[in-house]
Scaffold this motif. Structure first.
Motif, mmCIF file in Angstrom:
data_model
loop_
_atom_site.group_PDB
_atom_site.id
_atom_site.type_symbol
_atom_site.label_atom_id
_atom_site.label_comp_id
_atom_site.label_asym_id
_atom_site.label_seq_id
_atom_site.Cartn_x
_atom_site.Cartn_y
_atom_site.Cartn_z
ATOM 1 N N THR A 180 -12.308 28.289 -49.133
ATOM 2 C CA THR A 180 -13.572 27.672 -48.733
ATOM 3 C C THR A 180 -13.351 26.447 -47.853
ATOM 4 O OG1 THR A 180 -14.564 28.478 -50.762
ATOM 5 C CG2 THR A 180 -15.731 26.767 -49.602
ATOM 6 N N HIS A 183 -12.861 27.578 -44.377
ATOM 7 C CA HIS A 183 -14.105 27.979 -43.711
ATOM 8 C C HIS A 183 -14.958 26.756 -43.358
ATOM 9 C CE1 HIS A 183 -17.243 30.783 -42.586
ATOM 10 N NE2 HIS A 183 -18.099 30.295 -43.489
ATOM 11 N N SER A 187 -15.662 25.607 -39.431
ATOM 12 C CA SER A 187 -17.057 25.658 -38.986
ATOM 13 C C SER A 187 -17.521 24.274 -38.530
ATOM 14 C CB SER A 187 -17.969 26.240 -40.070
ATOM 15 O OG SER A 187 -17.926 25.454 -41.238
ATOM 16 N N THR A 235 -13.862 30.813 -37.695
ATOM 17 C CA THR A 235 -14.970 30.746 -38.662
ATOM 18 C C THR A 235 -15.333 32.148 -39.133
ATOM 19 O OG1 THR A 235 -15.820 28.773 -37.602
ATOM 20 C CG2 THR A 235 -17.329 29.944 -39.014
ATOM 21 N N GLY A 239 -14.819 33.384 -42.785
ATOM 22 C CA GLY A 239 -16.029 33.793 -43.491
ATOM 23 C C GLY A 239 -15.817 35.136 -44.169
ATOM 24 N N GLY A 243 -16.173 35.931 -48.103
ATOM 25 C CA GLY A 243 -16.894 37.067 -48.675
ATOM 26 C C GLY A 243 -16.035 37.789 -49.706
ATOM 27 N N LYS A 253 -23.340 36.843 -56.478
ATOM 28 C CA LYS A 253 -23.759 36.170 -55.249
ATOM 29 C C LYS A 253 -23.628 37.123 -54.055
ATOM 30 C CE LYS A 253 -22.665 31.565 -54.486
ATOM 31 N NZ LYS A 253 -21.738 30.501 -54.019
ATOM 32 N N MET A 327 -26.749 32.981 -41.190
ATOM 33 C CA MET A 327 -25.453 32.352 -40.929
ATOM 34 C C MET A 327 -24.537 33.308 -40.166
ATOM 35 S SD MET A 327 -22.623 30.946 -43.616
ATOM 36 C CE MET A 327 -22.631 32.419 -44.594
ATOM 37 N N GLY A 331 -23.109 33.064 -36.309
ATOM 38 C CA GLY A 331 -21.671 33.091 -36.049
ATOM 39 C C GLY A 331 -21.312 34.136 -35.004
ATOM 40 N N ALA A 367 -25.493 26.161 -34.059
ATOM 41 C CA ALA A 367 -24.308 26.047 -34.910
ATOM 42 C C ALA A 367 -24.618 25.165 -36.114
ATOM 43 C CB ALA A 367 -23.147 25.471 -34.111
ATOM 44 N N ILE A 371 -24.494 25.879 -40.359
ATOM 45 C CA ILE A 371 -23.950 25.092 -41.462
ATOM 46 C C ILE A 371 -24.997 24.915 -42.558
ATOM 47 C CG2 ILE A 371 -23.201 22.777 -42.100
ATOM 48 C CD1 ILE A 371 -21.035 23.773 -40.583
ATOM 49 N N GLY A 374 -25.557 28.113 -44.405
ATOM 50 C CA GLY A 374 -24.384 28.440 -45.217
ATOM 51 C C GLY A 374 -24.370 27.665 -46.526
ATOM 52 N N TRP A 375 -24.657 26.374 -46.444
ATOM 53 C CA TRP A 375 -24.618 25.573 -47.670
ATOM 54 C C TRP A 375 -25.745 25.942 -48.608
ATOM 55 C CZ3 TRP A 375 -20.782 23.070 -49.712
ATOM 56 C CH2 TRP A 375 -19.772 22.567 -48.886
ATOM 57 N N SER A 378 -24.793 28.952 -50.301
ATOM 58 C CA SER A 378 -23.771 28.764 -51.322
ATOM 59 C C SER A 378 -24.350 28.131 -52.585
ATOM 60 C CB SER A 378 -22.644 27.895 -50.761
ATOM 61 O OG SER A 378 -21.692 27.645 -51.753
HETATM 62 C C1 HDD Z 1 -21.219 27.075 -38.087
HETATM 63 C C2 HDD Z 1 -21.364 27.441 -39.268
HETATM 64 C C3 HDD Z 1 -20.980 28.767 -39.927
HETATM 65 C C4 HDD Z 1 -20.867 30.035 -39.393
HETATM 66 C C5 HDD Z 1 -21.083 30.471 -37.961
HETATM 67 C C6 HDD Z 1 -20.464 30.924 -40.472
HETATM 68 N N1 HDD Z 1 -20.363 30.179 -41.624
HETATM 69 FE FE1 HDD Z 1 -20.080 30.946 -43.502
HETATM 70 N N2 HDD Z 1 -20.450 29.099 -44.297
HETATM 71 C C7 HDD Z 1 -20.536 27.938 -43.595
HETATM 72 C C8 HDD Z 1 -20.674 27.813 -42.238
HETATM 73 C C9 HDD Z 1 -20.674 28.885 -41.317
HETATM 74 C C10 HDD Z 1 -20.497 26.694 -44.470
HETATM 75 C C11 HDD Z 1 -21.596 25.723 -44.239
HETATM 76 O O1 HDD Z 1 -19.399 25.915 -44.177
HETATM 77 C C12 HDD Z 1 -20.370 27.339 -45.902
HETATM 78 C C13 HDD Z 1 -21.354 26.839 -46.939
HETATM 79 C C14 HDD Z 1 -20.542 26.613 -48.200
HETATM 80 C C15 HDD Z 1 -19.186 26.906 -47.821
HETATM 81 O O2 HDD Z 1 -18.279 27.067 -48.578
HETATM 82 O O3 HDD Z 1 -19.112 27.052 -46.445
HETATM 83 C C16 HDD Z 1 -20.416 28.831 -45.632
HETATM 84 C C17 HDD Z 1 -20.304 29.742 -46.658
HETATM 85 C C18 HDD Z 1 -20.011 31.086 -46.545
HETATM 86 C C19 HDD Z 1 -19.872 31.994 -47.647
HETATM 87 C C20 HDD Z 1 -20.127 31.653 -49.115
HETATM 88 C C21 HDD Z 1 -19.010 30.992 -49.785
HETATM 89 C C22 HDD Z 1 -19.365 30.638 -51.213
HETATM 90 O O4 HDD Z 1 -20.552 30.501 -51.509
HETATM 91 O O5 HDD Z 1 -18.441 30.498 -51.996
HETATM 92 C C23 HDD Z 1 -19.546 33.229 -47.108
HETATM 93 C C24 HDD Z 1 -19.295 34.511 -47.856
HETATM 94 C C25 HDD Z 1 -19.472 33.044 -45.664
HETATM 95 N N3 HDD Z 1 -19.762 31.727 -45.355
HETATM 96 C C26 HDD Z 1 -19.179 34.041 -44.766
HETATM 97 C C27 HDD Z 1 -19.365 33.920 -43.390
HETATM 98 C C28 HDD Z 1 -19.199 35.007 -42.452
HETATM 99 C C29 HDD Z 1 -18.772 36.424 -42.821
HETATM 100 C C30 HDD Z 1 -19.485 34.530 -41.208
HETATM 101 C C31 HDD Z 1 -19.453 35.380 -39.957
HETATM 102 C C32 HDD Z 1 -19.365 34.984 -38.804
HETATM 103 C C33 HDD Z 1 -19.844 33.115 -41.359
HETATM 104 N N4 HDD Z 1 -19.752 32.773 -42.708
HETATM 105 C C34 HDD Z 1 -20.236 32.274 -40.323
#
Ligand code: HDD
Ligand code: HEM
Ligand code: HEM
Lengths: 450, 318
Positions: A180, A183, A187, A235, A239, A243, A253, A327, A331, A367, A371, A374-375, A378
């Motif tokens: 995490t 990621h 991001s 990212t 991501g 997953g 989830k 999200m 991406g 972008a 974020i 995504g949060w 989560s």
């Molecule tokens: C610019 C921002 C951004 C972009 C484009 C993506 N993500 Fe993301 N994602 C985040 C910013 C983010 C985050 C804000 O950073 C999170 C929120 C909590 C965390 O752990 O990271 C998140 C969480 C998060 C989680 C949940 C993790 C958890 O709850 O434990 C998954 C499964 C993914 N992402 C998967 C992806 C996939 C498959 C993407 C495909 C392109 C993707 N994300 C693009």
């Protein structure tokens, strides 16, 4: 609304506000570092000017990031006293280490901003690198606490709630920590790069910019697109890893994110649409056969657990499907956009077409939205748990009165501050146009040369 | 103490904003690089309470929701307005007002939480500790603590800025801050003494403990007298000596107050022992603290040399 719901809304609002400034602080300080390095490599003053101007915006942004972070830190205790009792016992180490990241960042930033003229170039690069290190360190450390909430480790809980067998380091390096943080970090860098690209593209589209200024914005755009492209790629890849992490540790989830109810092999990926709470089906979405199984385990016959495996009272809310889709959609879109930019820059000729510049303008805000979604995904996807499997959100929440009143008060304050920051940014850069910096730099060059 | 100096400095920056001497500018020059550090120390305090005394965090969080939230809003405005005022020439005056006034209010509100821990303000309602707002807002004890916070803030910050002015060789500014320190020193001592007779009846336990620690308090008064008199040594005063002695005075007095407060954190609901975290976590925290401080120490030293000693920075005219 009851106090628990109000507390959730309140805390979510505060974090959503904090994260904007914190993430931009990380991303843009990284861009400052890169442009300082480019300046040393290419001896091109334009890069020094970029570094100077971006630093100014980092300083303004951190002026909000730091007090708003102080707010969330205190609000954790105010709104989630039940949660913080366990945090104090088990996962206080990252919070404590984080303080040192804050100190590092505060020291280095003061040195970089207020003493730059007294530092040799190498020390300047070092100090801006330390600013970046402190900022990203803060993010990674707070993420450790958050991942521990998703995949708790390093303690045991007796039936009466007493905590024993505490291993703080095992809690720190809980099973989803590394994945995490990776990621989260990439991001954040992606957001910083697209934010710079947005501004540069906007400036390039303006007719009245003089050619020297245009050339500077052009370099800024290219630099940011290169970073944006690689960070978008990382990212997306990370991501994918996140997953798979969910598949292993928080299967409900993932199921809720995909609107999957029946446990199955060869599970399809549902894109778009919404989860119908009556029929338990995804409505108006596009289904791609087998893809979900493949994403979850790199094989088409991976078994993906559906929500029926779990008691209904522990299902996350269905709207997380949309949060997740947005999200991932952002991406994918931004990766393509940055790739297209690089294609025009190197494969074709040297000009970015107008329509592409126009779409770059939206890339930074998009972008940032990624974020935020995504949060919220989560945190909401963890519901009804605050500490997965150990403590529910209702148990964690405060019982104090007046939460609703404070929520409204803070929401107003955040709105006022957002407007103020915007005004401050605009008026600062209006008063100090880039041409002033260019002229100043060429003058000091003449003095030194002559 | 760091908070007092920092918050006080933004107040002085406001008061002397149009003064013909360098007094206002100097306060600003000190503030610009340091406010972030002070803010971080504030966060360190909060985190340390949660980390070392999780049970206390639980109770404080419940009791102090409203007062702490108000403080948070003030801090948010102060910090961001301070940063903004360096960037926007236009509204600098308004911004200085905001950061100056909030700087004055924050320590006052912070210290108003202290009497709450002494007993008499918290009742149990529906199984949870609750703050009695009206009693808290109308108690003379709370207000005298506020006055004590205010005078201490102004005393410590003017004393420190006097020393800073001496280091920067700003004679006029030095005289101004020295005068303020001479005024606020005895005032703060008087307020501190007044807090005792004005305490709520429920805090009687604390008064007898305070009397038992009379020796320490006397010692702190002696330190004050020496530090205060240093403002007249060798004619124009030795501000550095004064700062050192007054800082020790506050340290000793805080220690004595803390000692008297034992064994309670919040009388009569919470004892220190019960609030303490488990040993494993405690050892990890302690080692992290030591390692972290050791790593950061050179950083603080460089910082000190760049902003509090380097003549090129100190004598920069705005
Ligand atoms: C610019 C921002 C951004 C972009 C484009 C993506 N993500 Fe993301 N994602 C985040 C910013 C983010 C985050 C804000 O950073 C999170 C929120 C909590 C965390 O752990 O990271 C998140 C969480 C998060 C989680 C949940 C993790 C958890 O709850 O434990 C998954 C499964 C993914 N992402 C998967 C992806 C996939 C498959 C993407 C495909 C392109 C993707 N994300 C693009
Ligand atoms: C519960 C969640 C969070 C808490 C309690 C929290 C706490 C804080 C605090 C107290 C500060 C101010 C530091 C100072 O005084 O210098 C801060 C700043 C910051 N936070 Fe947050 N934060 C949270 C969430 C996040 C998240 C999710 C990120 C990034 C992904 C993040 C990144 C940062 C950054 C980059 C800064 C500013 C730079 C710095 O001072 O290091 N924070 N945060
Ligand atoms: C910075 C980005 C973050 C955002 C935008 C965010 C958003 C949210 C939202 C919207 C909720 C309410 C959940 C719901 O009502 O469904 C929530 C809950 C919560 N979040 Fe996060 N969160 C972030 C990061 C973090 C981090 C880093 C931590 C931990 C250190 C954290 C700790 C919590 C806690 C304790 C709750 C309350 C209990 C719960 O609902 O589970 N959050 N957050």
């Amino acid at each position: 609304m009851d106090t628990v719901t109000l507390s959730r809304a309140f805390f979510g609002t505060s974090l959503a506000f904090h994260i904007i400034f914190a993430t931009l602080g990380i991303g843009i300080s990284f861009m400052v570092f890169l442009s300082e390095v480019m300046h040393q490599l290419k001896k091109d003053n334009d890069y020094a000017i970029m570094a100077k101007r971006w630093t100014k915006s980092v300083a303004i942004l951190l002026g909000v990031a730091i007090p708003s972070g102080t707010i969330v830190a205190v609000q954790l205790s105010l709104l989630w006293p039940g949660f913080m009792k366990i945090v104090g016992e088990v996962i206080s180490v990252p919070f404590q280490v984080e303080i040192f990241a804050f100190f590092l960042e505060a020291l280095a930033l003061s040195i970089y901003v207020y003493a730059a003229d007294r530092l040799p170039p190498n020390m300047r690069i070092l100090s801006v690198f330390l600013v970046f290190l402190g900022a990203i360190g803060s993010a990674i450390l707070i993420t450790s606490a958050n991942t521990w909430m998703n995949t708790p480790a390093g303690f045991d809980m007796a039936a009466d709630g007493t905590i024993y067998n505490v291993d703080p380091w095992k809690a720190f390096f809980n099973p989803s920590f590394l994945q995490t943080s990776y990621h989260v970090s990439v991001s954040a860098l992606m957001v910083g790069a697209f934010a710079v690209a947005s501004v540069a593209a906007y400036r390039l589209l303006k007719r009245d910019s003089p050619p020297q200024a245009k050339s500077l914005h052009y370099k800024a755009l290219t630099l940011s697109l290169v970073v944006a492209f690689f960070m978008s790629l990382l990212t997306a890849l990370s991501g994918h890893g996140s997953g798979q992490n969910l598949q292993q540790h928080n299967p409900e989830k993932l199921a809720a994110a995909e609107g999957l109810f029946e446990t199955q092999r060869y599970a399809p990926l549902a894109i778009g649409g919404y989860v119908d709470p009556e029929t338990h089906k995804v409505k108006y979405g596009i289904e791609i056969p087998y893809l979900l199984s493949f994403i979850a385990g790199n094989r088409f016959d991976t078994e993906v657990k559906g929500l029926y495996e779990f008691p209904e009272e522990t299902w996350p809310p269905f709207y997380v499907h949309t949060l997740f889709n947005v999200m991932v959609g952002i991406g994918t879109l931004l990766l393509l956009l940055a790739g297209l930019g690089l294609y025009y820059r190197w494969k074709k000729k040297r000009h970015y077409p107008k329509w592409l510049l126009r779409s770059f303008i939206f890339s930074g805000p998009l972008a940032m939205l990624g974020i935020e979604f995504g949060w919220i995904f989560s945190c909401s996807g963890r519901q009804p748990w605050t500490i997965y499997g150990y403590q529910t959100t209702a148990e964690a929440a405060t019982r104090a009165a007046h939460v609703g009143f404070l929520l409204i008060l803070f929401a107003i304050v955040y709105a006022v501050l957002s407007v103020l920051v915007t005004i401050v940014m605009i008026s600062y850069f209006k008063r100090h146009p880039v041409m002033d910096d260019i002229e100043q730099f060429s003058k000091s060059q003449v003095v030194k040369g002559g | 103490m760091a908070g007092s100096v920092d918050f006080g400095a933004s107040f002085w920056a406001m008061i002397y904003r149009n003064h013909e001497t360098q007094a206002g500018n100097m306060a600003n020059r000190f503030l610009s690089p340091t406010w972030e550090i002070t803010n971080t120390i504030l966060v360190l305090m909060v985190v340390a309470v949660v980390a070392f005394f999780p049970q206390a965090a639980f109770m404080f969080g419940t009791i102090l929701l409203v007062p702490l939230s108000l403080i948070l809003i003030l801090i948010l405005f102060r910090s961001s307005f301070m940063v903004f005022s360096y960037s926007v020439e236009g509204f600098q005056r308004t911004l200085k007002w905001v950061s100056g006034l909030t700087g004055l209010l924050v320590p006052v509100l912070l210290i108003s939480a202290l009497p709450i821990t002494e007993g008499g303000f918290v009742t149990i309602q529906g199984g949870y500790e609750t703050l009695q707002m009206t009693k808290w807002l109308s108690s003379p004890s709370v207000y005298i603590y506020m006055l004590f916070g205010l005078t201490s803030e102004l005393f410590l910050s003017s004393l420190f800025l006097a020393d800073y002015a001496r280091e920067s060789e700003e004679r006029d500014a030095y005289q101004i801050y020295r005068k303020q320190a001479i005024l606020f020193g005895p005032l703060s001592l008087l307020m501190a003494a007044l807090t005792v007779p004005l305490m709520e009846p429920e805090a009687a336990w604390l008064i007898s403990n305070l009397e038992a620690n009379r020796g320490w308090f006397l010692f702190s008064v002696v330190l004050f007298v020496i530090g205060y008199s240093a403002l007249w040594w060798s004619k124009t005063g030795k501000p550095r000596v004064a700062v050192v002695f007054v800082a020790s005075q506050y340290a000793v007095a805080t220690f004595a107050y803390g000692k008297s407060h034992l064994p309670y954190m919040i009388y009569p609901y919470l004892k220190v022992d019960d609030a303490f975290t488990n040993l494993d976590t405690f050892y990890s925290l302690l080692s992290v603290l030591i390692v972290g401080m050791a790593i950061l120490l050179p950083g603080f030293l460089i910082f000190w040399r760049l902003f509090l000693k380097d003549r090129r920075y100190l004598q920069k005219k705005e």
